[in-house]
Design a protein around this motif. Structure first.
Motif, short mmCIF file in Angstrom:
data_model
loop_
_atom_site.label_atom_id
_atom_site.label_comp_id
_atom_site.label_asym_id
_atom_site.label_seq_id
_atom_site.Cartn_x
_atom_site.Cartn_y
_atom_site.Cartn_z
N HIS A 95 0.93 -1.17 -0.10
CA HIS A 95 -0.02 -0.17 -0.04
C HIS A 95 0.87 1.23 0.08
CE1 HIS A 95 1.00 -0.89 4.22
NE2 HIS A 95 0.61 0.33 4.56
N HIS A 96 2.17 1.31 0.23
CA HIS A 96 2.92 2.43 0.35
C HIS A 96 3.09 2.89 -1.26
CE1 HIS A 96 5.14 1.41 4.69
NE2 HIS A 96 3.89 1.47 4.50
N ALA A 97 3.51 1.99 -1.88
CA ALA A 97 3.66 2.42 -3.46
C ALA A 97 2.45 2.76 -4.03
CB ALA A 97 4.27 1.27 -4.20
N LYS A 98 1.21 2.38 -3.40
CA LYS A 98 -0.02 2.71 -4.03
C LYS A 98 -0.37 3.89 -3.70
CE LYS A 98 -4.81 0.95 -4.12
NZ LYS A 98 -5.77 -0.30 -3.54
N LEU A 99 -0.16 4.25 -2.42
CA LEU A 99 -0.41 5.51 -1.93
C LEU A 99 0.32 6.62 -2.49
CD1 LEU A 99 -1.95 7.55 -0.30
CD2 LEU A 99 -0.31 7.02 1.50
N GLU A 100 1.77 6.26 -2.72
CA GLU A 100 2.68 7.07 -3.24
C GLU A 100 2.35 7.33 -4.89
OE1 GLU A 100 4.84 9.27 -2.05
OE2 GLU A 100 5.25 8.39 -0.12
N ALA A 101 1.81 6.29 -5.73
CA ALA A 101 1.42 6.59 -6.79
C ALA A 101 0.11 7.64 -6.91
CB ALA A 101 1.04 5.22 -7.54
N PHE A 102 -0.81 7.57 -6.13
CA PHE A 102 -1.84 8.34 -5.99
C PHE A 102 -1.51 9.74 -5.84
CE2 PHE A 102 -4.86 10.65 -3.43
CZ PHE A 102 -6.04 10.70 -4.22
N LEU A 103 -0.76 10.13 -4.97
CA LEU A 103 -0.39 11.40 -4.47
C LEU A 103 0.82 11.89 -5.61
CD1 LEU A 103 1.16 10.87 -0.82
CD2 LEU A 103 -0.78 12.11 -1.63
N GLU A 104 1.28 11.20 -6.42
CA GLU A 104 2.05 11.63 -7.58
C GLU A 104 0.97 11.97 -8.67
OE1 GLU A 104 5.14 13.17 -9.94
OE2 GLU A 104 4.94 12.42 -7.84
N TRP A 105 -0.02 11.23 -8.86
CA TRP A 105 -0.92 11.41 -9.96
C TRP A 105 -1.89 12.77 -9.62
CZ3 TRP A 105 -6.05 12.06 -8.76
CH2 TRP A 105 -6.93 12.39 -9.67
N MET A 106 -2.00 12.81 -8.54
CA MET A 106 -2.76 14.08 -8.04
C MET A 106 -1.85 15.43 -7.90
SD MET A 106 -4.80 14.61 -4.25
CE MET A 106 -5.67 15.82 -3.79
N GLN A 107 -0.48 15.21 -7.72
CA GLN A 107 0.50 16.32 -7.87
C GLN A 107 0.22 16.99 -6.70
OE1 GLN A 107 2.86 17.28 -10.64
NE2 GLN A 107 2.39 14.92 -10.52
N ALA A 108 0.13 16.31 -5.65
CA ALA A 108 -0.11 17.05 -4.30
C ALA A 108 0.95 17.50 -3.60
CB ALA A 108 -0.53 15.66 -3.28
N PRO A 109 0.78 18.77 -3.11
CA PRO A 109 2.02 19.67 -2.50
C PRO A 109 2.63 18.85 -1.61
CG PRO A 109 -0.37 20.27 -1.73
CD PRO A 109 -0.56 19.39 -2.79
N GLN A 110 3.82 19.15 -1.11
CA GLN A 110 4.59 18.29 -0.36
C GLN A 110 4.03 18.32 1.18
OE1 GLN A 110 7.26 16.49 -0.98
NE2 GLN A 110 7.11 16.93 -3.04
N SER A 111 3.48 19.46 1.39
CA SER A 111 2.80 19.12 2.91
C SER A 111 1.90 18.38 2.83
CB SER A 111 2.34 20.55 3.29
OG SER A 111 1.31 20.92 2.34
N LEU A 112 1.02 18.22 1.88
CA LEU A 112 0.03 17.07 1.84
C LEU A 112 0.38 15.50 1.71
CD1 LEU A 112 -3.03 16.31 1.60
CD2 LEU A 112 -3.04 16.73 -0.68
N ARG A 113 1.61 15.49 1.08
CA ARG A 113 2.43 14.23 1.11
C ARG A 113 2.97 13.98 2.38
NH1 ARG A 113 4.87 13.58 -5.24
NH2 ARG A 113 3.45 15.04 -6.24
N GLN A 114 3.43 14.72 2.99
CA GLN A 114 3.86 14.41 4.16
C GLN A 114 2.73 14.11 5.24
OE1 GLN A 114 6.76 13.60 5.18
NE2 GLN A 114 7.15 13.93 7.53
N ALA A 115 1.72 14.94 5.15
CA ALA A 115 0.48 14.54 5.93
C ALA A 115 0.03 13.17 5.71
CB ALA A 115 -0.47 15.62 5.92
N HIS A 116 0.06 12.57 4.51
CA HIS A 116 -0.34 11.28 4.23
C HIS A 116 0.45 10.14 4.63
CE1 HIS A 116 -3.35 12.87 1.32
NE2 HIS A 116 -3.91 11.76 1.47
N ARG A 117 1.78 10.19 4.64
CA ARG A 117 2.94 9.65 5.05
C ARG A 117 2.65 9.34 6.66
NH1 ARG A 117 6.84 12.67 0.97
NH2 ARG A 117 6.24 11.59 -0.92
#
Length: 383
Positions: free
Chosen positions: A287-309
């Motif tokens: 699920h780690h790769a799955k979440l990172e792929a979603f965040l990359e598709w979404m072009q999420a800002p870094q703060s949102l990526r960090q919150a997800h992690r």
């Protein structure tokens, strides 16, 4: 070729309510488009609150999974045009054997898979899968992968979704459900399991104007457990179970939605508000790769990526401040993603297109008129 078909949708409830939630959204959208549906499920109890209208809908039958293995039940059923295996569940062997023995040609057989933004999904979507053993040996299933790009199966989206959202009175909803909410306070919804950063979030909320709305079940238990170690508690309330439209409205009304699983992720995207996704964990951490792929598709800002992690226990560190600027960035990211998705074909339209295509083998079976003239065939009563 007739456009109205009878669908057998099979669902096993593995964890929480997401499996059934997706299958119910699929079922009701098919019904709204004039299709007939038999929903086979091993635990339909959540439909009592998730879809209280289910028992009154015409051209629908909700059936116990076990009935699909009962010869006396199978003998009463009209042959379906489409078989759907949701989330990789396998159809009961007796059901398949009955279908093979009683029909000259196979139905359109769809394996409705899990949602992912990973790059292999477009390659696998709509691929045939020959059945190599069992009573249906020689038949073919077809993989159907939901996704976030135009070369996948898309997402579940009602035709009137935008109209419903535009007519939604957000201020009235907030006044009804959080009447003491200050004008500048955050309204937050929480649907989760036991996220790693929940104590940090609750601690941060103590120092800011807010109201946290906690959904029932595991989210409520997780909050109560986390609060037991806090001297000062944030402002929060426990919500009752609600139907799917009510859940959507909650997401539209809140400033931040903490969601869990696939169905609520999709609904959070349609809501267009800031959100954080608690992804379903897998033993091998796939699920780690799955979440990172979603965040990359979404072009999420870094703060949102960090919150997800942090939320998903994939990283350690300090929970990001829920500042107005951060939430505005998160919401803008969600709204941009939503606009992209709205330009794509929805899941039901694509699914029906595949079923109607010459590549999807199916048996015409009885016509819609015959289905309607013989309701006992569709609405058999089971012991």
């Amino acid at each position: 070729m007739k456009s109205h078909r009878l669908w057998d949708i099979f669902c096993t409830v593995i964890d929480n309510h997401g499996d059934l939630g997706v299958c119910w959204r699929l079922s009701r959208q098919l019904l709204a488009q004039g299709q007939l549906v038999r929903l086979w499920v091993d635990d339909a109890s959540a439909l009592a609150w998730m879809a209280p209208e289910a028992q009154a809908l015409p051209h629908l039958q909700v059936l116990p999974w076990a009935a699909a293995s009962q010869h006396e039940v199978l003998q009463t059923l009209a042959p379906a045009d489409v078989w759907v295996e949701a989330f990789g569940c396998s159809l009961p062997e007796a059901f398949v054997a009955h279908g093979v023995a009683t029909r000259p040609q196979q139905p359109a057989w769809i394996n409705l898979e899990y949602l992912s933004a990973e790059d292999w999904v477009p390659r696998m979507h709509n691929m045939p899968s020959p059945v190599m053993s069992g009573p249906a040996k020689g038949w073919t299933k077809r993989f159907f992968y939901p996704g976030f790009t135009a070369d996948t199966g898309g997402l579940l989206r009602e035709p009137d979704l935008q109209e419903r959202q535009e007519g939604f009175d957000r201020a009235a909803w907030r006044q009804q459900h959080a009447p003491d909410l200050a004008p500048n306070a955050l309204l937050i919804s929480l649907l989760c399991d036991e996220p790693a950063a929940l104590p940090q979030l609750l601690q941060q909320l103590v120092g800011m104007p807010h109201h946290l709305m906690v959904t029932p079940g595991r989210p409520l238990a997780a909050v109560q457990q986390a609060l037991s170690g806090m001297a000062v508690h944030p402002r929060w309330s426990a919500l009752p179970y609600t139907h799917q439209d009510g859940f959507d409205e909650m997401l539209w009304a809140c400033d931040l939605n903490l969601v869990r699983g696939e169905d609520s992720l999709v609904r959070a995207l349609w809501a267009g508000q800031a959100f954080i996704w608690h992804i379903y964990p897998q033993d091998d951490n796939a699920h780690h790769a799955k979440l990172e792929a979603f965040l990359e598709w979404m072009q999420a800002p870094q703060s949102l990526r960090q919150a997800h992690r942090l939320w998903n226990g994939m990283a350690a560190g300090e929970w990001p401040a829920l500042s107005a600027a951060a939430l505005a960035d998160w919401a803008a990211s969600a709204q941009t993603a939503r606009q992209v998705l709205l330009q794509q074909s929805d899941l039901v339209s694509q699914l029906r297109s595949i079923v109607m295509s010459p590549h999807a083998q199916h048996r015409d079976g009885v016509s819609l008129g015959q289905h309607l003239e013989e309701p006992a065939m569709l609405n058999a009563h089971f012991p």
